[in-house]
Design a protein around this motif. Sequence first.
Motif, PDB file in Angstrom:
ATOM      1  N   ILE A   1       0.823  -1.203   0.000  1.00  0.00           N
ATOM      2  CA  ILE A   1       0.000   0.000   0.000  1.00  0.00           C
ATOM      3  C   ILE A   1       0.857   1.251   0.000  1.00  0.00           C
ATOM      4  O   ILE A   1       0.544   2.254  -0.644  1.00  0.00           O
TER       5      ILE A   1
ATOM      6  N   LEU B   1      -8.280  -0.923   3.977  1.00  0.00           N
ATOM      7  CA  LEU B   1      -7.201  -0.323   3.184  1.00  0.00           C
ATOM      8  C   LEU B   1      -7.235  -0.820   1.748  1.00  0.00           C
ATOM      9  O   LEU B   1      -7.034  -0.045   0.796  1.00  0.00           O
TER      10      LEU B   1
ATOM     11  N   LYS C   1      -6.842   6.721   4.101  1.00  0.00           N
ATOM     12  CA  LYS C   1      -5.810   5.763   4.489  1.00  0.00           C
ATOM     13  C   LYS C   1      -5.163   6.168   5.820  1.00  0.00           C
ATOM     14  O   LYS C   1      -4.935   5.332   6.692  1.00  0.00           O
TER      15      LYS C   1
ATOM     16  N   LYS D   1      -8.088   1.506  -1.631  1.00  0.00           N
ATOM     17  CA  LYS D   1      -7.095   1.477  -2.697  1.00  0.00           C
ATOM     18  C   LYS D   1      -7.759   1.134  -4.027  1.00  0.00           C
ATOM     19  O   LYS D   1      -7.475   1.720  -5.071  1.00  0.00           O
TER      20      LYS D   1
ATOM     21  N   TYR E   1      -8.250   9.621  -0.981  1.00  0.00           N
ATOM     22  CA  TYR E   1      -7.622   8.318  -0.710  1.00  0.00           C
ATOM     23  C   TYR E   1      -6.592   8.432   0.413  1.00  0.00           C
ATOM     24  O   TYR E   1      -6.572   7.635   1.359  1.00  0.00           O
ATOM     25  N   LYS E   2      -5.746   9.437   0.326  1.00  0.00           N
ATOM     26  CA  LYS E   2      -4.702   9.602   1.337  1.00  0.00           C
ATOM     27  C   LYS E   2      -5.294   9.920   2.707  1.00  0.00           C
ATOM     28  O   LYS E   2      -4.823   9.420   3.735  1.00  0.00           O
TER      29      LYS E   2
END
Length: 320
Positions: A252, A292, A313, A296, A309-310
């Motif tokens: 990841i 996760l 996460k 993704k 997304y960041k």
Amino acid sequence: MSTPTSKFPFLEVIEWVEHDPNIMMWKVADGDKEIKNGAKLIVRESQSVLFLNEGTIADIFASGTYTLHTQNIPLLSRLKGWKYGFESPFKADVYYFSVKQFVNLKWGTPAPIILRDTQFGQVRVRAFGTYNVRITDLGKFFKEYAGTYHQLTIHEFEQQLRDFIAPQFGEALAGSRISVLDIAGNISILNKKITPLIQPYFNEFGIEITQFTVTSATLPDEVTQYYDKITGMNMVGSDSDKFQKFNTAIAISQEGNPIQQGTQQGVALGVLMGQANSGITNDAKDESAIKLQKIKSLFENGLIDESEYKAKKAEILSKL
């Protein structure tokens, strides 16, 4: 060297006061003057002298003070032009050599060395280091290398040998059968193995390597990454569940830039190691890993943008 006046047209005292520590060889600038019978030759400590007559080496002198007569230079008396036994002045080219150690010379591989490795196949390796040398055989050094120079410095010698050392180092390294992973981790062992393999090539020039050091060896990125992975696996230990989670976190983390990747890998590994002592259940860890993977997938399919997304996460990782 003393400077003769018009009253003394011959060389009466021959000496070299070394002002530049980088000079390896210096030819006495005699101005076509002849050497007087009974002249003094002064050779200081860390110096040696070579006499040359009509292109032939006549004699070599170690440190000391000499009176130049036939009886103490028998080789000269047997050469062409010495039939008068020094009763009259004679002509010879005189070369001084510095026989001290020249230290901290640099070498490196201008292009990567391609090695065959049992684990990685063909691998490109760059290496850099230093070495120390001294002249041990004046005759061989003069014949094989320095004979065309009036003055030779260690910088000129170092530049000439730099291109010579790299391929010889590559051959020696290949012949030593050292694994590419061992190059990075065992520099001191490599030094001991390489030095005796390099020395024979210097012997041809009358040079002794008093020390040869590999200061660094740069491996390809893929080998370094593999090495880091093995190190991480050793840190995790034999627990297969931890190792699987570690690989997931590493995979990841590859989304960021190269600088972020190293940081993320360290964070992911630290999180997983911390779980062993935190009391977090396996179910919680599995659930986080699934989340996760899902975000993704959403990001890869364009359903969320990079910032979302960041952020998501980071939120999931913060709860571990």
